[in-house]
Write a protein that holds these residues in place. Structure first.
Motif, mmCIF file in Angstrom:
data_model
loop_
_atom_site.group_PDB
_atom_site.id
_atom_site.type_symbol
_atom_site.label_atom_id
_atom_site.label_comp_id
_atom_site.label_asym_id
_atom_site.label_seq_id
_atom_site.Cartn_x
_atom_site.Cartn_y
_atom_site.Cartn_z
ATOM 1 N N LYS A 1 0.823 -1.205 0.000
ATOM 2 C CA LYS A 1 0.000 0.000 0.000
ATOM 3 C C LYS A 1 0.860 1.260 0.000
ATOM 4 N N ASP A 2 1.841 1.348 0.880
ATOM 5 C CA ASP A 2 2.677 2.556 0.952
ATOM 6 C C ASP A 2 3.524 2.715 -0.302
ATOM 7 N N GLU A 3 4.048 1.614 -0.815
ATOM 8 C CA GLU A 3 4.872 1.697 -2.021
ATOM 9 C C GLU A 3 4.040 2.141 -3.216
ATOM 10 N N ALA A 4 2.847 1.597 -3.348
ATOM 11 C CA ALA A 4 1.973 2.003 -4.450
ATOM 12 C C ALA A 4 1.554 3.460 -4.317
ATOM 13 N N TYR A 5 1.344 3.907 -3.086
ATOM 14 C CA TYR A 5 0.971 5.313 -2.864
ATOM 15 C C TYR A 5 2.105 6.248 -3.270
ATOM 16 N N ASP A 6 3.333 5.904 -2.952
ATOM 17 C CA ASP A 6 4.476 6.740 -3.326
ATOM 18 C C ASP A 6 4.637 6.809 -4.839
ATOM 19 N N ILE A 7 4.471 5.678 -5.527
ATOM 20 C CA ILE A 7 4.613 5.674 -6.988
ATOM 21 C C ILE A 7 3.539 6.535 -7.642
ATOM 22 N N ALA A 8 2.284 6.341 -7.234
ATOM 23 C CA ALA A 8 1.187 7.114 -7.819
ATOM 24 C C ALA A 8 1.310 8.595 -7.476
ATOM 25 N N ARG A 9 1.757 8.888 -6.276
ATOM 26 C CA ARG A 9 1.878 10.291 -5.869
ATOM 27 C C ARG A 9 2.975 11.007 -6.655
ATOM 28 N N LYS A 10 4.096 10.363 -6.886
ATOM 29 C CA LYS A 10 5.189 10.991 -7.640
ATOM 30 C C LYS A 10 4.796 11.196 -9.099
ATOM 31 N N GLU A 11 4.083 10.238 -9.664
ATOM 32 C CA GLU A 11 3.592 10.431 -11.029
ATOM 33 C C GLU A 11 2.614 11.602 -11.097
ATOM 34 N N PHE A 12 1.794 11.733 -10.094
ATOM 35 C CA PHE A 12 0.839 12.842 -10.032
ATOM 36 C C PHE A 12 1.573 14.177 -9.937
ATOM 37 N N TYR A 13 2.616 14.265 -9.099
ATOM 38 C CA TYR A 13 3.379 15.505 -8.969
ATOM 39 C C TYR A 13 4.043 15.887 -10.291
ATOM 40 N N ALA A 14 4.604 14.909 -10.981
ATOM 41 C CA ALA A 14 5.297 15.199 -12.237
ATOM 42 C C ALA A 14 4.335 15.752 -13.289
ATOM 43 N N LEU A 15 3.162 15.156 -13.400
ATOM 44 C CA LEU A 15 2.185 15.627 -14.380
ATOM 45 C C LEU A 15 1.627 16.992 -14.004
ATOM 46 N N ARG A 16 1.411 17.220 -12.736
ATOM 47 C CA ARG A 16 0.928 18.532 -12.297
ATOM 48 C C ARG A 16 1.972 19.613 -12.572
ATOM 49 N N HIS A 17 3.229 19.276 -12.409
ATOM 50 C CA HIS A 17 4.299 20.237 -12.711
ATOM 51 C C HIS A 17 4.311 20.560 -14.198
ATOM 52 N N GLU A 18 4.128 19.554 -15.046
ATOM 53 C CA GLU A 18 4.074 19.811 -16.487
ATOM 54 C C GLU A 18 2.888 20.700 -16.841
ATOM 55 N N GLU A 19 1.748 20.450 -16.261
ATOM 56 C CA GLU A 19 0.577 21.280 -16.536
ATOM 57 C C GLU A 19 0.796 22.718 -16.096
ATOM 58 N N GLU A 20 1.441 22.901 -14.952
ATOM 59 C CA GLU A 20 1.700 24.266 -14.477
ATOM 60 C C GLU A 20 2.673 25.005 -15.384
ATOM 61 N N VAL A 21 3.703 24.307 -15.879
ATOM 62 C CA VAL A 21 4.649 24.932 -16.797
ATOM 63 C C VAL A 21 3.965 25.302 -18.101
ATOM 64 N N GLU A 22 3.133 24.411 -18.633
ATOM 65 C CA GLU A 22 2.403 24.711 -19.860
ATOM 66 C C GLU A 22 1.475 25.898 -19.673
ATOM 67 N N ARG A 23 0.846 26.002 -18.517
ATOM 68 C CA ARG A 23 -0.070 27.114 -18.259
ATOM 69 C C ARG A 23 0.691 28.437 -18.184
ATOM 70 N N ARG A 24 1.830 28.439 -17.541
ATOM 71 C CA ARG A 24 2.616 29.674 -17.437
ATOM 72 C C ARG A 24 3.156 30.109 -18.796
ATOM 73 N N VAL A 25 3.630 29.140 -19.583
ATOM 74 C CA VAL A 25 4.147 29.480 -20.914
ATOM 75 C C VAL A 25 3.031 30.033 -21.794
ATOM 76 N N ALA A 26 1.850 29.409 -21.740
ATOM 77 C CA ALA A 26 0.727 29.896 -22.536
ATOM 78 C C ALA A 26 0.329 31.311 -22.123
ATOM 79 N N LYS A 27 0.388 31.602 -20.842
ATOM 80 C CA LYS A 27 0.030 32.941 -20.378
ATOM 81 C C LYS A 27 1.061 33.964 -20.836
ATOM 82 N N GLU A 28 2.329 33.613 -20.755
ATOM 83 C CA GLU A 28 3.379 34.552 -21.200
ATOM 84 C C GLU A 28 3.269 34.823 -22.699
ATOM 85 N N GLU A 29 2.978 33.790 -23.484
ATOM 86 C CA GLU A 29 2.817 33.995 -24.924
ATOM 87 C C GLU A 29 1.610 34.878 -25.212
#
Length: 239
Positions: free
Chosen positions: A140-168
């Motif tokens: 359970k804990d290992e699966a939670y860490d894997i899913a959570r890190k994948e979630f953080y990485a995708l959220r970071h990509e979405e935030e970068v895309e949003r900032r770049v789109a706003k600057e453009e």
């Protein structure tokens, strides 16, 4: 049947008289029973009824739990509780709860946390963790860490895309209004200014009340008679 005696003790005799005079075509259904077992002549009880004293036991029996509905608990409930306890601000994100057939989640392959046509949210982490526990044979804990890190990485990509789109957009001349943070700070500043004005007024009123409470008449006061400015009377000094 006005004027006839219809007391319980005279019912049988009254019915017999009616049959004899052919006033009723046939005897009532109770006629034979009343003739065999006549009612009592005394309608009151001969003695007071005996009441049995009931002693209540001090030990109160609790109702059985077998009649209570069984609580329905899913495996995902504990995973959701853990995730949203660690990420409470995820509950503030708007979500679309409308589904096509009510089984949209079953049509997803949670071997990948990102699903086409499905927004990334806390439910993605829960379903991804559940898949890793059941299909990937992870703890359970290992699966939670894997899913959570994948979630953080995708959220970071979405935030970068949003900032770049706003600057453009800003570079091409777009104009954006105040964001949620700016609006919140403005409301906070307005509330603080209103409180500051109220505090100043309240402090001034308290100061005036305090000065009025401690104001006293001098012990040796001179009284001007107003005659010519020279004649004055002094109060005698205290002994």
């Amino acid at each position: 049947m006005r004027g006839r005696n219809l007391k319980p003790s005279r019912v049988y005799q009254t019915a017999s008289a009616l049959l004899a005079s052919n006033s009723i075509p046939q005897p009532p259904v109770w006629y034979q029973t009343i003739g065999a077992i006549p009612p009592g002549e005394i309608l009151t009880r001969s003695q007071a009824p005996q009441h049995r004293e009931i002693r209540l036991s001090k030990k109160v029996r609790k109702p059985s739990k077998s009649f209570r509905p069984q609580q329905i608990v899913y495996e995902e409930d504990l995973l959701r509780k853990q995730f949203y306890n660690d990420h409470p601000w995820e509950l503030a994100r708007p979500r679309i709860l409308l589904e096509n057939d009510g089984r949209d989640g079953q049509n997803c392959n949670w071997a990948n946390i990102r699903q086409p046509g499905r927004p990334l949210n806390g439910e993605s982490v829960v379903q991804r963790q559940l898949w890793l526990m059941n299909e990937g044979q992870r703890q359970k804990d290992e699966a939670y860490d894997i899913a959570r890190k994948e979630f953080y990485a995708l959220r970071h990509e979405e935030e970068v895309e949003r900032r770049v789109a706003k600057e453009e957009a800003l570079w091409t001349g777009a104009h954006f209004g105040k964001g949620a943070l700016d609006v919140g700070m403005g409301l906070e500043d307005k509330t603080y200014d209103e409180w500051l004005e109220w505090a100043k007024t309240n402090v001034a009123d308290q100061a005036m009340t305090r000065e009025a409470a401690y104001t006293s008449i001098p012990e040796a006061a001179e009284i001007d008679l107003g005659l010519d400015g020279e004649e004055q009377t002094e109060l005698p000094a205290a002994a």
